[in-house]
Design a protein around this motif. Structure first.
Motif, PDB file in Angstrom:
ATOM      1  N   GLY A 297       0.784  -1.235   0.000  1.00 22.30           N
ATOM      2  CA  GLY A 297       0.000   0.000   0.000  1.00 22.30           C
ATOM      3  C   GLY A 297       0.816   1.285   0.000  1.00 22.30           C
ATOM      4  O   GLY A 297       0.291   2.364  -0.272  1.00 22.30           O
ATOM      5  N   MET A 298       2.117   1.186   0.336  1.00 25.30           N
ATOM      6  CA  MET A 298       2.928   2.403   0.347  1.00 25.30           C
ATOM      7  C   MET A 298       3.675   2.621  -0.963  1.00 25.30           C
ATOM      8  O   MET A 298       4.470   3.548  -1.080  1.00 25.30           O
ATOM      9  N   LEU A 299       3.444   1.738  -1.957  1.00 23.99           N
ATOM     10  CA  LEU A 299       4.042   1.954  -3.276  1.00 23.99           C
ATOM     11  C   LEU A 299       2.964   2.472  -4.217  1.00 23.99           C
ATOM     12  O   LEU A 299       1.775   2.220  -4.010  1.00 23.99           O
ATOM     13  N   ASP A 300       3.373   3.181  -5.256  1.00 21.83           N
ATOM     14  CA  ASP A 300       2.390   3.713  -6.194  1.00 21.83           C
ATOM     15  C   ASP A 300       1.677   2.597  -6.931  1.00 21.83           C
ATOM     16  O   ASP A 300       0.473   2.596  -7.038  1.00 21.83           O
TER      17      ASP A 300
ATOM     18  N   GLY B 286       7.238  -9.217 -10.780  1.00 20.86           N
ATOM     19  CA  GLY B 286       8.579  -9.060 -11.343  1.00 20.86           C
ATOM     20  C   GLY B 286       9.355  -7.928 -10.690  1.00 20.86           C
ATOM     21  O   GLY B 286      10.574  -7.907 -10.741  1.00 20.86           O
ATOM     22  N   ASP B 287       8.630  -6.981 -10.062  1.00 20.37           N
ATOM     23  CA  ASP B 287       9.309  -5.882  -9.360  1.00 20.37           C
ATOM     24  C   ASP B 287      10.085  -6.432  -8.165  1.00 20.37           C
ATOM     25  O   ASP B 287       9.625  -7.354  -7.488  1.00 20.37           O
TER      26      ASP B 287
ATOM     27  N   SER C  15      10.005   0.433  -0.563  1.00 15.32           N
ATOM     28  CA  SER C  15      10.355   1.124  -1.801  1.00 15.32           C
ATOM     29  C   SER C  15      10.616   0.086  -2.883  1.00 15.32           C
ATOM     30  O   SER C  15      10.804  -1.095  -2.589  1.00 15.32           O
ATOM     31  N   ARG C  16      10.572   0.548  -4.121  1.00 14.19           N
ATOM     32  CA  ARG C  16      10.873  -0.346  -5.227  1.00 14.19           C
ATOM     33  C   ARG C  16      12.372  -0.242  -5.477  1.00 14.19           C
ATOM     34  O   ARG C  16      12.932   0.852  -5.437  1.00 14.19           O
ATOM     35  N   ILE C  17      13.020  -1.389  -5.712  1.00 18.73           N
ATOM     36  CA  ILE C  17      14.458  -1.347  -5.996  1.00 18.73           C
ATOM     37  C   ILE C  17      14.642  -0.877  -7.438  1.00 18.73           C
ATOM     38  O   ILE C  17      14.039  -1.430  -8.356  1.00 18.73           O
TER      39      ILE C  17
ATOM     40  N   ALA D 104      17.545   2.016  -3.478  1.00 21.57           N
ATOM     41  CA  ALA D 104      16.361   1.921  -2.618  1.00 21.57           C
ATOM     42  C   ALA D 104      15.875   3.281  -2.123  1.00 21.57           C
ATOM     43  O   ALA D 104      14.722   3.429  -1.731  1.00 21.57           O
ATOM     44  N   VAL D 105      16.764   4.278  -2.135  1.00 19.48           N
ATOM     45  CA  VAL D 105      16.413   5.590  -1.561  1.00 19.48           C
ATOM     46  C   VAL D 105      16.271   6.622  -2.672  1.00 19.48           C
ATOM     47  O   VAL D 105      17.221   6.882  -3.404  1.00 19.48           O
ATOM     48  N   SER D 106      15.089   7.185  -2.779  1.00 21.19           N
ATOM     49  CA  SER D 106      14.957   8.292  -3.724  1.00 21.19           C
ATOM     50  C   SER D 106      15.087   9.589  -2.914  1.00 21.19           C
ATOM     51  O   SER D 106      14.705   9.628  -1.743  1.00 21.19           O
ATOM     52  N   PRO D 107      15.647  10.641  -3.521  1.00 21.41           N
ATOM     53  CA  PRO D 107      15.949  11.869  -2.764  1.00 21.41           C
ATOM     54  C   PRO D 107      14.743  12.426  -2.004  1.00 21.41           C
ATOM     55  O   PRO D 107      14.898  13.025  -0.942  1.00 21.41           O
ATOM     56  N   ASP D 108      13.539  12.199  -2.528  1.00 24.79           N
ATOM     57  CA  ASP D 108      12.341  12.734  -1.871  1.00 24.79           C
ATOM     58  C   ASP D 108      11.715  11.752  -0.882  1.00 24.79           C
ATOM     59  O   ASP D 108      10.713  12.079  -0.257  1.00 24.79           O
ATOM     60  N   GLY D 109      12.271  10.560  -0.774  1.00 19.16           N
ATOM     61  CA  GLY D 109      11.692   9.572   0.136  1.00 19.16           C
ATOM     62  C   GLY D 109      10.431   8.950  -0.438  1.00 19.16           C
ATOM     63  O   GLY D 109      10.220   8.968  -1.645  1.00 19.16           O
ATOM     64  N   ASN D 110       9.593   8.413   0.442  1.00 21.51           N
ATOM     65  CA  ASN D 110       8.363   7.748   0.015  1.00 21.51           C
ATOM     66  C   ASN D 110       7.170   8.608   0.448  1.00 21.51           C
ATOM     67  O   ASN D 110       6.829   8.686   1.624  1.00 21.51           O
TER      68      ASN D 110
END
Lengths: 86, 375, 368
Positions: A34-37, A42-43, A54-56, B250-256
């Motif tokens: 739920g916290m990913l867009d 496969g992701d 987060s997605r790698i 794994a880390v984007s500059p703006d976070g999640n």
């Protein structure tokens, strides 16, 4: 703190409630995405306490590896550079 | 395993370490803020690879280590109430309060259960409608959104027999408190990679801007850690102080964004929260917003809520700030051992004292200190 | 691995570690049953204090003693173990096969030929007879495979809630027909450390089979009798340098390989050095351990053994063990050194070095 590891999404179990099945080294578990867009089969996602955080990013991962390999291999060149500086 | 094994290659480790050694002879102290990094450094023996002039200081980023005694006592008092199922991550089971731990409470008859996810705690609540299930929420910004998501789900499903004993903390105020400490002598930081997947890079800007210290946000595999040390040392050598991102995969500059949204929806900062070894730090703790008060175990149960002072003999504060080495503390290995921990740094394997005690006895760092002390 | 040099850190920890085990707790917790330091404190600080005698004092997995008779002085091995595994049925076995294998293996680790077992059952009222039949049939099969017989037994039924479904205790007796001396205190500098296969299968299987962690995988427990493997090992040693070249045998059950190696290092006052890269771990075990933040070195096995043998027989011993169905993945994982005594040190796959100590209690998932 914050143990999180990468796993591969192998199945979308319940799209509406954001539940996906991930696999890590032959071990599978349902997690909440739920916290990913959006999450696709496969992701690779970073899993922490049953949630995808987060997605790698494959491209970024390749980039990090490229830098690491470069750092690990151009030692000779570096030595030459150092000698030249002295 | 993809995205794990590539970052554990030993062939690259040695050249990378040599390169770090070639950059400077200056003595540098670099703090890894996060307990996960401490664990990786000891588990893979990374200190042995680093040149002797680079010293890693093991920071306060282990949520189990910094939970104050009084809060553990509160958790135990909730767990011991009748008709309560008390759920917790495995990490917290053995953490001692002022007298006992949750493991002891379990032996005394409390229904204490270990869960992998806060969602598992909610599931237990739904399965046991005639009892009340409490989840001991622990951890930094990495873990807090998962608790928030679980509270939102409980709210949506109208689960009334579930609540959260919230001990979530935020890393940035702690980092600031350390930087403001007059006896701190650090040259740079490895930033917490998993916290950063949520909060992004911006919250660390002040470290570079106001304190002139470089940061590399780091992944948790051994090559990640080594590369991050390389990045920090390079910044120091080149006279830069920036926030760099080693953990770009794994880390984007703006976070999640979504994680931050649920975090702010459910939690608000506490005025103060006490950290074991570091004392009270402003705005460093989170609590449930009024809107979700019915899921707040602190309001549901009467808890002692007493502040219990850290044991006097313990020098965790100095160790967390890198002022003292674990074995320089009087109680290390005498009264304070992993079996009977006194200070926070001995509690979890991510704490500096426990890490040295369990894994690091042959470490070069200790050896060098031995040589200096003439042992 | 680099040369050992002492440090204030090392000395402080050693002093604490070598303190006489004392039981300070007021109540028993699960940690006391975990195979780690807490259990050692319970055994050495309490059981041994009350029941001390020269045989018990050795704290081996079995007692070995001679029986005087008119014609000979046969050496016997005697052991007992209780089985409380939950769930009682799991992939790869059940509490019945485990109760036979575990006791057979404890006998086999002295080089004994297991002969007879006793079996005591503590059953909770309401337990299905059909399940009991299944368990007994798997005990029969396991006994047949191991070449032992259950010759005496006992049954108690307790009130609901007084026991969890079914507990089994087995004791075993075996005869030692070799002239060797196998003991945890016989490891010597120069010896090689042999492991008979991949680690962590049993512990991981049980953890997943409990269902609380909601993990799915295809892994099975490694529960197996090791007496035929040990018999072949004795033969092999005998054909080269004599049985005395086998110094220690232990099956790394609770507490895993790390705990067993620590017991040997302390009993023999030697340093055991192991190489992380050489220790086989199945992909699924690694996966589960990564997810939960566990170290497979501390996860239980029920069909593996560690042998510490003289260097000269190590290579042929590995070859011989690989021929046995329960030793196919046998390999050398390390060697014995003099310094620092009582320590297990590991060369990590990443090229660093670290200590591998006993844990305080059961390994708990490290998550937050």
């Amino acid at each position: 703190m914050c143990l999180a590891i990468p796993g591969k999404i192998v199945e979308i179990v319940d799209h509406e409630n954001s539940i996906a099945k991930v696999e890590v080294g032959g071990v599978r578990r349902n997690i909440n995405t739920g916290m990913l867009d959006d999450a696709r089969v496969g992701d690779y996602v970073l899993i922490h306490v049953g949630f995808a955080m987060s997605r790698i990013d494959e491209k970024q991962a390749q980039e990090t590896l490229r830098i690491l390999e470069e750092l690990g291999s151009y030692m000779e060149e570096f030595e030459q550079f150092k000698t030249a500086m002295e | 395993m993809k995205f794990i094994d590539e970052y554990r290659r030993s062939d690259l480790a040695h050249t990378l370490a040599e390169k770090i050694a070639a950059m400077t002879d200056k003595r540098l102290k670099i703090m890894e803020v996060c307990g996960g990094h401490t664990h990786a450094i000891f588990k893979y023996g990374i200190e042995d690879l680093l040149p002797l002039n680079i010293e890693m200081i093991h920071g306060p980023g282990c949520p189990v280590c910094v939970i104050p005694l009084g809060r553990v006592d509160d958790a135990i008092s909730i767990a011991l109430q009748t008709d309560v199922i008390f759920t917790t991550f495995g990490d917290a089971m053995r953490v001692p309060g002022s007298k006992t731990s949750l493991l002891d409470a379990k032996a005394a008859g409390a229904d204490v259960r270990m869960v992998y996810s806060p969602l598992d705690a909610l599931r237990i609540a739904k399965k046991n409608p005639d009892r009340h299930t409490v989840f001991l929420a622990l951890g930094f910004e990495t873990t807090a959104p998962s608790t928030a998501m679980t509270v939102l789900q409980a709210d949506k499903e109208g689960v009334e027999n579930f609540s959260v004993f919230c001990n979530h903390i935020t890393i940035v105020p702690a980092l600031k408190a350390m930087l403001d400490s007059p006896d701190l002598k650090l040259d740079g930081f490895l930033g917490p990679g998993h916290v950063s997947t949520v909060i992004g890079l911006r919250p660390y800007q002040f470290v570079a801007r106001d304190y002139g210290k470089p940061v590399a946000v780091s992944g948790f595999e051994p090559l990640d850690v080594l590369q991050s040390v390389y990045m920090v040392v390079k910044q120091i050598v080149e006279g830069r102080a920036e926030i760099e991102n080693q953990y770009g995969r794994a880390v984007s500059p703006d976070g999640n964004r979504k994680a931050l949204e649920v975090l702010f929806e459910v939690f608000e900062p506490r005025d103060f929260f006490e950290w074991r070894g570091l004392g009270s730090i402003a705005h460093s703790g989170m609590k449930l917003r009024g809107k979700y008060a019915r899921f707040d175990a602190e309001l549901k149960f009467s808890i002692p809520g007493l502040r219990v002072a850290d044991p006097k003999a313990c020098q965790c504060g100095e160790i967390l700030k890198g002022v003292k080495k674990p074995w320089e503390c009087k109680v290390f290995g005498t009264a304070c051992t992993p079996e009977t921990p006194i200070g926070s740094c001995m509690v979890s394997s991510e704490g500096a004292c426990a890490a040295y005690y369990n894994f690091g006895r042959l470490s070069k760092v200790a050896e060098r200190h031995g040589a200096q002390a003439g042992v | 691995m680099k040369q050992f040099a002492t440090s204030p850190l090392f000395e402080r920890v050693e002093r604490a570690r070598r303190r006489k085990p004392k039981i300070k707790d007021t109540h028993i917790t699960l940690a006391h049953g975990s195979g780690g330091k807490a259990m050692h404190e319970l055994i050495e600080g309490l059981f041994l204090e009350y029941l001390r005698n020269p045989l018990l004092e050795k704290l081996e997995d079995q007692a070995v003693f001679e029986i005087a008779s008119n014609h000979a002085r046969p050496r016997l091995a005697f052991t007992t173990d209780s089985y409380v595994v939950d769930p009682i049925f799991f992939p790869g076995g059940d509490i019945g096969s485990l109760a036979v294998h575990g006791t057979v293996n404890d006998l086999a680790m002295s080089g004994a030929r297991p002969l007879y077992l006793s079996a005591g059952f503590i059953i909770e009222e309401g337990f299905p007879i059909a399940d009991l039949k299944r368990i007994l049939s798997s005990m029969r099969e396991a006994a047949l495979e191991a070449g032992v017989e259950v010759v005496t037994g006992d049954t108690k039924v307790v009130q609901r809630g007084s026991a969890d479904k079914l507990f089994i205790n087995t004791a075993g007796i075996g005869v030692i027909e070799h002239a060797g001396h196998i003991s945890a205190s016989r490891a010597e500098a120069g010896d090689k450390v042999i492991l008979s296969g991949a680690i962590g299968d049993h512990g991981t299987t049980i953890m997943i089979a409990r269902g609380e962690l909601e993990l799915e995988t295809e892994i099975e427990s490694d529960t197996a009798p090791l007496n035929s493997l040990v018999r072949e090992m004795l033969d092999e040693a005998d054909s080269i340098a004599g049985v005395r070249a086998i110094h220690c045998l232990r099956d790394p059950t609770r507490g895993g390989v790390a705990t067993t190696l620590n017991e040997i290092a302390l009993a023999s006052e030697v340093c055991i050095q192991i190489y992380e890269d050489s220790i086989p771990v199945r992909r699924e075990v690694r996966g589960a351990c990564e997810i939960l933040g566990l170290d497979p070195l501390y996860v239980a096995n029920e069909g593996k053994l560690i042998a510490i043998v003289a260097d000269e027989i190590a290579q042929p011993m590995v070859m011989r063990m690989k021929e046995n169905v329960n030793g196919r993945d046998t390999c050398i994982i390390g060697e014995v050194k003099i310094e620092p005594p009582g320590i297990v040190a590991m060369q990590t796959g990443f090229g660093g070095a670290r200590i591998v100590d006993m844990l305080v209690g059961e390994q708990l998932p490290r998550i937050c």
